[in-house]
Design an enzyme around this catalytic site. Structure first.
Site, PDB file in Angstrom:
ATOM      1  N   ASP A 171      -7.983  45.215  70.391  1.00  0.00           N
ATOM      2  CA  ASP A 171      -8.078  45.009  68.942  1.00  0.00           C
ATOM      3  C   ASP A 171      -8.561  43.605  68.633  1.00  0.00           C
ATOM      4  O   ASP A 171      -8.240  43.036  67.583  1.00  0.00           O
ATOM      5  CB  ASP A 171      -6.713  45.256  68.291  1.00  0.00           C
ATOM      6  CG  ASP A 171      -6.808  45.427  66.790  1.00  0.00           C
ATOM      7  OD1 ASP A 171      -5.781  45.251  66.095  1.00  0.00           O
ATOM      8  OD2 ASP A 171      -7.918  45.719  66.292  1.00  0.00           O
ATOM      9  N   LYS A 185     -14.854  42.770  68.314  1.00  0.00           N
ATOM     10  CA  LYS A 185     -15.364  44.075  68.784  1.00  0.00           C
ATOM     11  C   LYS A 185     -16.460  43.915  69.826  1.00  0.00           C
ATOM     12  O   LYS A 185     -16.605  44.768  70.692  1.00  0.00           O
ATOM     13  CB  LYS A 185     -15.851  44.915  67.595  1.00  0.00           C
ATOM     14  CG  LYS A 185     -14.834  44.994  66.440  1.00  0.00           C
ATOM     15  CD  LYS A 185     -13.413  45.284  66.931  1.00  0.00           C
ATOM     16  CE  LYS A 185     -12.353  44.879  65.914  1.00  0.00           C
ATOM     17  NZ  LYS A 185     -10.966  44.934  66.486  1.00  0.00           N
ATOM     18  N   ASP A 226      -8.970  50.013  68.863  1.00  0.00           N
ATOM     19  CA  ASP A 226      -9.024  50.090  67.410  1.00  0.00           C
ATOM     20  C   ASP A 226     -10.464  49.830  66.944  1.00  0.00           C
ATOM     21  O   ASP A 226     -11.265  49.216  67.660  1.00  0.00           O
ATOM     22  CB  ASP A 226      -8.081  49.036  66.805  1.00  0.00           C
ATOM     23  CG  ASP A 226      -7.888  49.224  65.306  1.00  0.00           C
ATOM     24  OD1 ASP A 226      -7.531  48.252  64.634  1.00  0.00           O
ATOM     25  OD2 ASP A 226      -8.125  50.352  64.810  1.00  0.00           O
ATOM     26  N   ASN A 227     -10.807  50.322  65.762  1.00  0.00           N
ATOM     27  CA  ASN A 227     -12.035  49.932  65.049  1.00  0.00           C
ATOM     28  C   ASN A 227     -13.342  50.326  65.701  1.00  0.00           C
ATOM     29  O   ASN A 227     -14.336  49.601  65.613  1.00  0.00           O
ATOM     30  CB  ASN A 227     -12.073  48.414  64.855  1.00  0.00           C
ATOM     31  CG  ASN A 227     -10.804  47.889  64.274  1.00  0.00           C
ATOM     32  OD1 ASN A 227     -10.092  47.167  64.943  1.00  0.00           O
ATOM     33  ND2 ASN A 227     -10.483  48.269  63.067  1.00  0.00           N
ATOM     34  N   GLU A 272      -7.086  50.466  58.079  1.00  0.00           N
ATOM     35  CA  GLU A 272      -5.781  50.027  57.575  1.00  0.00           C
ATOM     36  C   GLU A 272      -5.836  49.761  56.074  1.00  0.00           C
ATOM     37  O   GLU A 272      -6.755  49.156  55.567  1.00  0.00           O
ATOM     38  CB  GLU A 272      -5.287  48.773  58.310  1.00  0.00           C
ATOM     39  CG  GLU A 272      -6.248  47.606  58.386  1.00  0.00           C
ATOM     40  CD  GLU A 272      -7.049  47.611  59.672  1.00  0.00           C
ATOM     41  OE1 GLU A 272      -7.290  48.703  60.206  1.00  0.00           O
ATOM     42  OE2 GLU A 272      -7.466  46.548  60.125  1.00  0.00           O
TER      43      GLU A 272
END
Ligand SMILES: Cc1ncnc2c1ncn2[C@@H]1O[C@H](/C=C/CNC(=O)c2cc(-c3ccc(F)cc3)cc(O)c2O)[C@@H](O)[C@H]1O
Ligand SMILES: [Mg+2]
Length: 214
Positions: free
Chosen positions: A141, A144, A169-170, A199
């Site tokens: 996380d 990226k 994540d993401n 989120e």
């Protein structure tokens, strides 16, 4: 004088959460970020998926890349068995300072080792510094564009084994396209994603679950 967002998140925890109660710390951050100011914590919707993966894997060794304010750190640490080893890497000293206090407020400082520094510097040193052979679970996380290079680095350092689980994540927003491309085309990984939302918003997002199969 100027109070940073991370300081405001910490104040919300100290004001609204009960010391030693991880769930109240999580609730205090989620309430602050959904009612007052958005922040890039994994949030409660994806957080529940994270919880279910942690419970299912029941990991003895966990690595988190990107502590930020410690929200996901608290979620993960609160679910680990007593013997587990949990390392979280954070290279921004201000974020690390806030995360330490959030983790301490939850009463979980003995369950997790927050290591200050860049993942690329620390991943090669983890085996000898922390006596860890391989990781059962890795939560990605951080920035990226580091997902792919750090996953390859973990492979090269022998930190991943058959059965290791990577949770990222993401992968949609902000996105990690090179990472998705790499793991999708690699025979080493069985991957699937959990549909969710960014989120504290209604925007489409996924948590990517990657099981290492060989
Ligand atoms: C190599 C290295 N080593 C160690 N620590 C490292 C590190 N690289 C970064 N870090 C640390 O990790 C966190 C960084 C997290 C980056 N996360 C995001 O950018 C993010 C962004 C959004 C987002 C979505 C839609 C928007 F419109 C705007 C933002 C949502 C998210 O969930 C994110 O995670 C931060 O604490 C940083 O210091
Ligand atoms: Mg994130």
């Amino acid at each position: 004088q100027f109070v940073s967002l991370r300081q405001r998140i910490l104040s919300a925890v100290q004001k609204n959460a009960t010391r030693g109660d991880p769930r109240s710390v999580i609730r205090a951050i989620d309430q602050f970020c959904s009612q007052k100011e958005w922040a890039m914590n994994v949030g409660n919707e994806k957080g529940c998926i994270l919880d279910s993966v942690v419970s299912e894997v029941n990991p003895a060794t966990v690595l988190e890349l990107g502590t930020y304010c410690g929200y996901s750190t608290v979620r993960i640490a609160s679910l680990l068995p007593p013997y587990a080893k949990f390392i979280t890497l954070e290279f921004n000293p201000d974020f690390a300072a806030v995360a330490r206090q959030v983790i301490a407020w939850a009463g979980l400082e003995d369950k997790v080792q927050l290591v200050e520094g860049a993942s690329s510097d620390w991943i090669p040193k983890i085996k000898e510094q922390f006596g860890i052979k391989t990781f059962d679970l890795v939560f990605l996380d951080h920035w990226k564009e580091h997902y792919l290079s750090d996953t390859k680095l973990m492979e090269e350092c022998g930190l991943l084994r058959k059965g290791s689980v990577l949770l990222a994540d993401n992968v949609i927003c902000p996105g990690a396209p090179d990472y998705v491309e790499y793991v999708r085309s690699s025979p080493r990984y069985k991957s699937h994603y959990f549909r969710s939302h960014l989120e504290y918003t209604k925007a489409e997002e996924n948590l990517w679950y990657l099981g290492i199969i060989e």
